[in-house]
Design an enzyme around this catalytic site. Sequence first.
Site, mmCIF file in Angstrom:
data_model
loop_
_atom_site.group_PDB
_atom_site.id
_atom_site.type_symbol
_atom_site.label_atom_id
_atom_site.label_comp_id
_atom_site.label_asym_id
_atom_site.label_seq_id
_atom_site.Cartn_x
_atom_site.Cartn_y
_atom_site.Cartn_z
ATOM 1 N N PRO A 191 24.266 -48.461 -23.356
ATOM 2 C CA PRO A 191 23.017 -48.481 -24.102
ATOM 3 C C PRO A 191 22.825 -49.836 -24.777
ATOM 4 O O PRO A 191 23.785 -50.477 -25.197
ATOM 5 C CB PRO A 191 23.210 -47.380 -25.144
ATOM 6 C CG PRO A 191 24.681 -47.294 -25.347
ATOM 7 C CD PRO A 191 25.304 -47.689 -24.023
ATOM 8 N N VAL A 192 21.584 -50.271 -24.822
ATOM 9 C CA VAL A 192 21.193 -51.444 -25.596
ATOM 10 C C VAL A 192 20.209 -50.932 -26.631
ATOM 11 O O VAL A 192 19.134 -50.438 -26.282
ATOM 12 C CB VAL A 192 20.551 -52.539 -24.717
ATOM 13 C CG1 VAL A 192 20.125 -53.710 -25.581
ATOM 14 C CG2 VAL A 192 21.511 -52.978 -23.625
#
Length: 85
Positions: A27-28
């Site tokens: 995830p970013v």
Amino acid sequence: MSKGRLERAGNCYQPARQRTTKEQAMPVIHIETFKSDDDKKAHLVAEITKLFCDKMNLRPEQIHVVFDEYEPNNWATGGKLWSSM
């Protein structure tokens, strides 16, 4: 430069990294906020990383947090700049 998908890297774009397995997926997390001191951001990043590790069964090195910081004169709500509120 090869033709392919590009991803944002700061203020520029670069060729996207290959992600071929679930293990490599990450995830970013993007946070848009007013400018803040590094101590507050460090605390927030630690809490967000812990939450994602716990809830998504990830390792800390898989989690990326990006801050986009703004001055109050570059943000408006309800037709008014925050710098004038």
